[in-house]
Design a protein around this motif. Sequence first.
Motif, mmCIF file in Angstrom:
data_model
loop_
_atom_site.group_PDB
_atom_site.id
_atom_site.type_symbol
_atom_site.label_atom_id
_atom_site.label_comp_id
_atom_site.label_asym_id
_atom_site.label_seq_id
_atom_site.Cartn_x
_atom_site.Cartn_y
_atom_site.Cartn_z
ATOM 1 N N GLU A 101 -30.610 -38.587 12.117
ATOM 2 C CA GLU A 101 -30.429 -38.495 10.670
ATOM 3 C C GLU A 101 -28.951 -38.524 10.298
ATOM 4 O OE1 GLU A 101 -31.099 -38.025 6.575
ATOM 5 O OE2 GLU A 101 -32.295 -38.820 8.247
ATOM 6 N N ALA A 102 -28.118 -37.825 11.079
ATOM 7 C CA ALA A 102 -26.681 -37.841 10.805
ATOM 8 C C ALA A 102 -26.121 -39.252 10.958
ATOM 9 C CB ALA A 102 -25.959 -36.878 11.746
ATOM 10 N N ASP A 103 -26.587 -39.953 11.980
ATOM 11 C CA ASP A 103 -26.122 -41.327 12.189
ATOM 12 C C ASP A 103 -26.559 -42.223 11.042
ATOM 13 O OD1 ASP A 103 -24.844 -43.325 13.830
ATOM 14 O OD2 ASP A 103 -26.849 -44.100 14.264
ATOM 15 N N ARG A 104 -27.767 -41.994 10.531
ATOM 16 C CA ARG A 104 -28.258 -42.790 9.407
ATOM 17 C C ARG A 104 -27.446 -42.540 8.147
ATOM 18 N NH1 ARG A 104 -30.924 -42.355 4.926
ATOM 19 N NH2 ARG A 104 -31.193 -40.101 5.145
ATOM 20 N N ARG A 105 -27.070 -41.273 7.926
ATOM 21 C CA ARG A 105 -26.397 -40.906 6.678
ATOM 22 C C ARG A 105 -24.933 -41.318 6.648
ATOM 23 N NH1 ARG A 105 -26.487 -35.051 6.547
ATOM 24 N NH2 ARG A 105 -25.280 -35.316 4.633
ATOM 25 N N PHE A 106 -24.204 -41.064 7.722
ATOM 26 C CA PHE A 106 -22.760 -41.331 7.663
ATOM 27 C C PHE A 106 -22.183 -41.842 8.978
ATOM 28 C CE2 PHE A 106 -23.540 -36.713 8.058
ATOM 29 C CZ PHE A 106 -23.073 -36.492 9.352
ATOM 30 N N THR A 235 -19.112 -35.631 -0.959
ATOM 31 C CA THR A 235 -20.166 -35.943 -1.923
ATOM 32 C C THR A 235 -20.252 -34.801 -2.921
ATOM 33 O OG1 THR A 235 -21.367 -37.171 -0.228
ATOM 34 C CG2 THR A 235 -22.603 -36.489 -2.194
ATOM 35 N N SER A 238 -22.734 -31.863 -2.476
ATOM 36 C CA SER A 238 -23.016 -31.513 -1.092
ATOM 37 C C SER A 238 -22.577 -30.092 -0.770
ATOM 38 C CB SER A 238 -22.295 -32.481 -0.152
ATOM 39 O OG SER A 238 -20.886 -32.318 -0.262
ATOM 40 N N VAL A 272 -18.019 -34.694 5.526
ATOM 41 C CA VAL A 272 -19.478 -34.622 5.586
ATOM 42 C C VAL A 272 -19.981 -33.253 6.041
ATOM 43 C CG1 VAL A 272 -19.721 -37.098 5.941
ATOM 44 C CG2 VAL A 272 -19.529 -35.582 7.934
ATOM 45 N N SER A 273 -19.102 -32.440 6.616
ATOM 46 C CA SER A 273 -19.512 -31.121 7.081
ATOM 47 C C SER A 273 -18.280 -30.235 7.199
ATOM 48 C CB SER A 273 -20.221 -31.230 8.437
ATOM 49 O OG SER A 273 -20.659 -29.965 8.884
#
Length: 279
Positions: A101-106, A235, A238, A272-273
């Motif tokens: 999921e992390a790879d998909r998002r960013f 974001t 976020s 992102v985090s």
Amino acid sequence: TGGAYVPPYDHPDVIAGQGTAALELLEETGLRGRVGVPLPDASYPLRSGELKHVKYWAGEAIEGDGALVNEIDDVAWLPVDKAHARLSYTRDSIQLQAVVEADRRFGLATWPLVVVRHADALARDGWEGDDPERPLSADGKDRAEALVPLLEAYAPTRIVSSASVRCADTVAPYVESAGLDPVFKNGLSEEGFAADPRKVIKHVARAFSRAEPVAFCTHRPVLPTMLMQLAAHSTPDSLAASTLRGLAESGIDKGEALVCHVAGEGDLARVVSVERHRP
């Protein structure tokens, strides 16, 4: 992914988790890793009845030949579906799903931007010299040493600091350990910031442009501007953005390291985090 056993979440030794994960990766795979974005935690009971807490991170191999050294008989690189089929525990499947999921998002190719507030220094009213020369206290020196394994886990290759002694000495143990030459910027000092607050924004923008692992060490008055600039590269709704805005208002502790995981570079860079590592 790298994982590490850590004490309960409010335990003061929780900072050791990242260093432990990096060490375990090196010992078991022959690869030196840089800790990346955090993944979901796992908790499960041991036979003794104690509850074991494990923290996980994505990571990137930055050195090593992958020669197996300890505890591991074989390493296999597999597509996600085949890797998933080999996992025995639900908690491990959750980690794999989080990576996908992390790879998909960013994308997983993030880089760390670490913000360090200098460690505890001698009190202003007990210091007779110029304020930029005010040194760390004994507790501050201990904290500077304790930051080394944490920073080694994120492996910043560039250190940008206020030239004030209390900042320079906070990052000095890591600088020596990593064999780096720190860069001192007047705009990160209290005096330089008071003269021109815009320089901090330029330093952050330059870090985004370079897109390489970096750690800044600075002072409390500088932090709100720096953190709000980082929030602007998150974001809007976020957790990272709200965390950065909240800390810009409330401040971070002396000796704290705030790790921002950044995806991309330049104007497109996004935090992102965010992870807090408090003394």
